[in-house]
Design an enzyme around this catalytic site. Structure first.
Site, PDB file in Angstrom:
ATOM      1  CG  ASN A  86    -114.824   8.953 -37.223  1.00 51.04           C
ATOM      2  OD1 ASN A  86    -114.161   9.580 -38.025  1.00 51.04           O
ATOM      3  ND2 ASN A  86    -114.326   7.966 -36.498  1.00 51.04           N
ATOM      4  CG  ASP A 139    -107.919  13.763 -43.251  1.00 54.25           C
ATOM      5  OD1 ASP A 139    -108.173  12.937 -42.352  1.00 54.25           O
ATOM      6  OD2 ASP A 139    -108.700  13.973 -44.197  1.00 54.25           O
ATOM      7  CB  THR A 140    -108.125  13.086 -38.123  1.00 59.34           C
ATOM      8  OG1 THR A 140    -109.216  13.089 -39.035  1.00 59.34           O
ATOM      9  CG2 THR A 140    -108.606  13.629 -36.793  1.00 59.34           C
ATOM     10  CB  ALA A 197    -113.687  13.912 -49.362  1.00 54.40           C
ATOM     11  CB  SER A 198    -114.511  18.482 -51.523  1.00 52.44           C
ATOM     12  OG  SER A 198    -113.957  19.211 -50.454  1.00 52.44           O
ATOM     13  CB  SER A 199    -110.392  20.787 -52.696  1.00 47.49           C
ATOM     14  OG  SER A 199    -110.270  21.143 -51.329  1.00 47.49           O
ATOM     15  N   GLY A 200    -107.755  19.351 -52.987  1.00 49.27           N
ATOM     16  CA  GLY A 200    -106.396  19.167 -52.511  1.00 49.27           C
ATOM     17  C   GLY A 200    -105.631  20.459 -52.673  1.00 49.27           C
ATOM     18  CB  THR A 234    -115.379  16.199 -45.244  1.00 49.29           C
ATOM     19  OG1 THR A 234    -114.870  17.050 -46.284  1.00 49.29           O
ATOM     20  CG2 THR A 234    -116.406  15.247 -45.825  1.00 49.29           C
TER      21      THR A 234
END
Length: 465
Positions: free
Chosen positions: A297, A238-239, A12-15, A260
């Site tokens: 979550n 991703d999880t 969500a904040s970077s790749g 995140t």
């Protein structure tokens, strides 16, 4: 030279683009590109800039060619629930709306007019989250029906990037399950449920498993990046990838995929869709080889990331963690409260929650971070008790994987609050799990047990008592 594999891991904040190869049975990683990501406001919606993200995907692949390290395959993983709609000409319809957008407010009640919340959980095993795909589609059905009428394909975010890379429009199973429209029995789209909800059946694409080969890069992409390779589907949630990378020989490990979000749970071979499971808000997301990620979550380090952005200045996460460890504030907030999902100001929301509950109100970055870290550790302890009560298992250790494994203070708090040994690492779990799926597909790793043994042998693991 052993072949290279490329994981494109977008959070969500970077790749980032991570190349890997095997040397003497160990996985060797090399980061070749990193880029920012974040929600942007467009047309009054919180959205993802998919054009920029795809440009960055290609830029990182081009860097592989410049390094002379050509991967034999590439796979993309991202977060869950969000999707892109394509029309009959495969053009994108509307914005790629982000899960934190407010369009789903009240959409749960619209869904429950058709199927009750209890029946929905019994049918899907997926915990209620107002941003699930099922509610996002209801928002479109009610607010923008013309978009659904035009739609011919729905692709989850990583599916869309795979489509842009190779032209194949399939949907990967682990990511699809997060949307609350998959049957844990058939492990396919719940077509009866979809029909009841009034969503167009034709938009739901064939499901594929991690390891599926979608095809070669398109000629256009080959020209841009300077090579061709296969697109191999990882666990695109991703999880799902991070759980592959849990370094254990246990068939039912207890893990926290920490980033995140904090995703805390275990693995089951059969989904638990019981009323008791629903009461505890546990979810049965799809995993590798049709395992179920039975987890909760928890809001996670999103809270710390937000506070850092608001009042952290130039401080790094390590510095904030260290400062928090020196505080003696004992206030606790409920990390799972929806108030922390997308507040206008996270710092003030944490302070307000403490004030409302009659606790000490934190002042400054160190105290606010200390409240968050301590609250997360307490939440982990409660979640273990719930999991043990439902599964009947006893867990003597917790595996923390992902970027949050670097949070030394939180790891120490977690060991203390839970009374369990904490094993922290690997930190690049999502990319490693992505790569492991590609290597298993290629036959260089012989199944999940072998992949996890390789990961345990390849990366440092820190133990906390």
């Amino acid at each position: 030279m052993n072949p290279y594999y490329l994981a494109i891991d977008i959070g969500a904040s970077s790749g980032r683009h991570i190349l890997a190869h095997l040397e003497e049975g160990k996985m060797v990683l090399e980061e070749v590109h990193r880029f920012p990501n974040g929600m942007v406001e467009k047309d009054g919606e919180n959205t993802w800039d998919v054009e920029e993200l795809f440009a960055q995907i290609k830029l990182g692949m081009k860097k592989c060619a410049e390094l002379g390290k050509i991967p034999v395959s590439v796979g993309v993983d991202t977060w869950g629930v969000d999707f892109v709609l394509l029309d009959e000409n495969n053009n994108r319809i509307g914005n790629a709306v982000a899960y934190r957008d407010s369009r789903t407010k009240g959409m749960d009640e619209e869904v429950y007019k058709i199927i009750s919340e209890d029946d929905l959980y019994a049918r899907t095993g997926i915990q209620k989250a107002i941003f699930n795909t099922i509610y996002q589609l209801m928002a479109l059905k009610i607010k923008k029906p013309e978009q659904l009428r035009k739609a011919k394909k729905m692709l989850m975010m990583p599916d869309y990037f795979h489509y842009m890379l190779c032209g194949a429009g399939a949907t990967e199973y682990t990511n699809a399950t997060t949307g609350q429209l998959i049957s844990p029995e058939t492990k396919d789209w719940d077509k009866e449920l979809i029909e009841k909800l009034g969503y167009p059946q034709e938009i739901f694409q064939e499901l594929v498993q991690p390891g599926a080969v979608l095809g070669e890069l398109t000629e256009e992409v080959q020209k841009e990046v300077g090579f061709s390779c296969e697109v191999v589907v990882p666990a695109t949630h991703d999880t799902g990838s991070a759980v592959i990378a849990v370094p254990t020989d246990s068939d039912a490990p207890l893990y926290i995929s920490s980033g995140t979000w904090s995703l805390m749970g275990t693995e089951l071979l059969k989904a638990n869709c019981s009323p008791e499971s629903k009461v505890h808000n546990l979810t049965n997301e799809g995993g590798y080889d049709y395992r179920f990620r039975y987890l909760k979550n928890i809001m996670g380090l999103w809270m710390i990331q937000s506070v850092k952005k608001e009042i952290g200045g130039e401080l790094g996460f390590g510095e904030i963690c260290d400062m928090a460890s020196k505080c003696d504030i004992t206030s606790i907030v409920d990390c799972n409260d929806d108030r922390f999902l997308a507040p206008e100001n996270m710092t003030e929301e944490v302070r307000r929650a403490c004030r409302e509950s009659g606790q000490q109100v934190p002042e400054g970055i160190a105290e606010v971070a200390s409240v968050i870290y301590n609250s997360l550790a307490k939440c982990y302890a409660r979640t273990i008790e719930e999991l043990e009560g439902i599964t009947g298992e006893k867990y003597d250790r917790i595996h923390i994987v992902g970027g949050g494994a670097n949070a030394d203070y939180l790891n120490r708090l977690t060991a203390k609050a839970t009374g369990r040994s904490v094993y922290a690492g690997p930190t690049e779990a999502t990319a490693i799990g992505n790569l492991a799926a590609q290597m298993m597909a290629a036959g260089v790793l012989d199944g999940l047990k072998a992949a996890r043994a390789c990961i345990l042998n390849s990366f440092p693991i820190q133990r906390y008592e």
